[in-house]
Write an enzyme that holds these catalytic residues in place. Structure first.
Site, PDB file in Angstrom:
ATOM      1  N   SER A  72       0.575  -3.510  -3.328  1.00  0.00           N
ATOM      2  CA  SER A  72       0.123  -4.770  -3.924  1.00  0.00           C
ATOM      3  C   SER A  72      -1.167  -5.317  -3.338  1.00  0.00           C
ATOM      4  O   SER A  72      -1.732  -6.277  -3.877  1.00  0.00           O
ATOM      5  CB  SER A  72       1.220  -5.828  -3.807  1.00  0.00           C
ATOM      6  OG  SER A  72       2.250  -5.584  -4.737  1.00  0.00           O
ATOM      7  N   LYS A  75      -4.051  -5.970  -5.630  1.00  0.00           N
ATOM      8  CA  LYS A  75      -4.284  -7.221  -6.362  1.00  0.00           C
ATOM      9  C   LYS A  75      -5.437  -8.033  -5.779  1.00  0.00           C
ATOM     10  O   LYS A  75      -5.928  -8.957  -6.427  1.00  0.00           O
ATOM     11  CB  LYS A  75      -3.000  -8.043  -6.388  1.00  0.00           C
ATOM     12  CG  LYS A  75      -1.916  -7.382  -7.245  1.00  0.00           C
ATOM     13  CD  LYS A  75      -0.530  -7.908  -6.941  1.00  0.00           C
ATOM     14  CE  LYS A  75       0.507  -7.075  -7.710  1.00  0.00           C
ATOM     15  NZ  LYS A  75       1.841  -7.151  -7.122  1.00  0.00           N
ATOM     16  N   SER A 135       2.377 -12.366  -5.827  1.00  0.00           N
ATOM     17  CA  SER A 135       2.105 -10.949  -6.044  1.00  0.00           C
ATOM     18  C   SER A 135       2.632 -10.456  -7.387  1.00  0.00           C
ATOM     19  O   SER A 135       3.232  -9.389  -7.493  1.00  0.00           O
ATOM     20  CB  SER A 135       2.729 -10.122  -4.900  1.00  0.00           C
ATOM     21  OG  SER A 135       2.246  -8.798  -4.908  1.00  0.00           O
ATOM     22  N   LYS A 239      -3.353 -10.759   1.302  1.00  0.00           N
ATOM     23  CA  LYS A 239      -2.391 -10.069   0.452  1.00  0.00           C
ATOM     24  C   LYS A 239      -1.566  -9.062   1.232  1.00  0.00           C
ATOM     25  O   LYS A 239      -2.087  -8.266   2.005  1.00  0.00           O
ATOM     26  CB  LYS A 239      -3.126  -9.341  -0.684  1.00  0.00           C
ATOM     27  CG  LYS A 239      -2.225  -8.860  -1.777  1.00  0.00           C
ATOM     28  CD  LYS A 239      -1.687 -10.015  -2.601  1.00  0.00           C
ATOM     29  CE  LYS A 239      -0.445  -9.632  -3.377  1.00  0.00           C
ATOM     30  NZ  LYS A 239       0.749  -9.426  -2.521  1.00  0.00           N
TER      31      LYS A 239
END
Length: 395
Positions: A72, A75, A135, A239
């Site tokens: 993730s 992202k 997320s 993140k």
């Protein structure tokens, strides 16, 4: 402190600048609770990188050019591309987007989600917050589909953006990092490049969208799983990532007293190991180094001669305060040199990068810091070029 560059054939030139009267901050005795944490072990963080964005120094590096699956953390690029599109006016925060049948079918409650329903209408602002805070796999897909018309076009733009900003060893095969048969990979160095671009190009958007402790949509409130927010002073994003293939990773940043650090840890075997490593790593970065201020924002550092300009030279200034991270209790001898592609040709725009300040010290990591023009220099007219040529003979 001033220096003047010679006129020369276009080439890489370097000028040593005398480092005099530079104030080294006094070192205060540490309290018992301020003991410097240990650097995360290779077992807890097989990949680890810590960079001081303020000075450009790499404070610690382990396998920083090794490719890995970001999960993730992908992202971050989706978010950055959204910021770029907002800046260009191609999308706007209050633009209303409808969740397509295709997006709902593919991403309904698949992995991390903001629980988008078929046909839901929501704003770009809500989508980006869903991506950065919880997320959202579904939010990433819907955002890309709405912004570029198709996921294929969005992915092409993600990869073009990576190339444009110097992420030379990264590729994106999905907008959200969900397992894609090896089509998505990054390096720690490339992730720091991405974080630097995001923070410096879009500080207000970063503040608005990144680092929130929770997010609510459709009556469902979810927490941000960032391991630093609320636990490490000054932490504000960016993140986390996890899949069984990738393991646990994190791209994060924190700012204290004018120093902003960016870190990557990746390949951890558990969320607990990653979180422990991330917290210790960031605390180590702030505790193990002191700040040595070299120049203030917009302070004149040198001047460069200008070829065919309305003025014979242009002052070079720091676009922001220049401070060096130096090991705790060290008083380093600093050597400064300025490097640029010369000669500098008009026209020149205020704020345009002209040169790089290279900082070396025996006891601190090296740093390369951009220097920019302090003023506009227009191209000289025919008469001024003749005058410049005559003056040049007497220099």
């Amino acid at each position: 402190m001033s220096a003047r560059f010679p006129t020369a054939p276009r080439s890489l030139l370097a000028l040593v600048v005398a480092a005099t009267a530079l104030a080294v901050p006094s070192v205060q005795p540490r309290a018992a609770e301020d003991i410097v944490p240990a650097i995360p072990s290779e077992e807890d963080a097989p990949i680890a990188l810590l960079v001081d964005l303020t000075s450009g120094q790499t404070l610690f590096s382990r396998e920083a050019d090794r490719r890995f699956v970001p999960a993730s953390i992908t992202k971050t690029m989706t978010t950055f591309l959204a910021f770029e599109k907002l800046e260009r006016g191609e999308i706007n925060t209050q633009q209303v987007v409808t969740v397509s049948d295709d997006a709902f079918r593919k991403w309904r409650r698949k992995g991390s989600t903001m629980f988008l329903g078929r046909g839901d209408r929501l704003t770009v602002d809500q989508l980006i917050h869903g991506v950065t805070t919880v997320s959202a796999n579904d939010g990433s897909y819907v955002l890309g589909e709405a912004a570029d018309g198709s996921i294929e076009a969005w992915l092409a733009e993600m990869n073009a953006t990576a190339r444009r900003f110097g992420m030379k060893d990264s590729h994106f095969g999905s907008p959200n990092g969900y397992p894609d048969e090896g089509q998505t990979w990054v390096t720690a160095n490339d992730l720091v490049t991405l974080a630097r671009a995001m923070i410096r190009r879009h500080p207000s958007k970063f503040d608005h969208f990144v680092g929130h402790p929770e997010f609510e949509y459709n009556g469902i409130t979810q927490p941000n799983h960032d391991p630093l927010i609320g636990k490490v002073k000054g932490a504000d994003g960016i993140k986390t990532g996890f899949t069984y293939q990738a393991g646990y990773g994190f791209l994060g940043t924190a700012e204290r007293d004018g120093r902003r650090l960016v870190m990557v840890v990746a390949g951890s075997d558990s969320g607990r190991a990653r979180n422990k490593a991330a917290q210790a790593f960031m605390e180590w970065g702030f505790a193990a180094f002191d700040r040595m201020v070299l120049f203030g924002k917009d302070e004149r550092i040198a001047s460069a001669q200008v070829q065919d300009g309305s003025w014979p030279s242009v002052d070079l200034v720091a676009p922001r305060m220049i401070a060096l991270s130096v090991p705790d209790n060290a008083r380093p001898d600093v050597k400064l040199s300025i490097r640029y592609e010369g000669p500098v040709r008009a026209p020149i725009r205020k704020g345009e990068q002209i040169a790089t300040l290279h900082v070396e010290s025996a006891s601190a990591p090296a740093a390369d810091i951009p220097l920019v023009a302090a003023a506009d220099i227009e191209r000289a007219g025919p008469l001024q070029r003749v005058v410049n040529g005559v003056v040049g003979w007497f220099r």
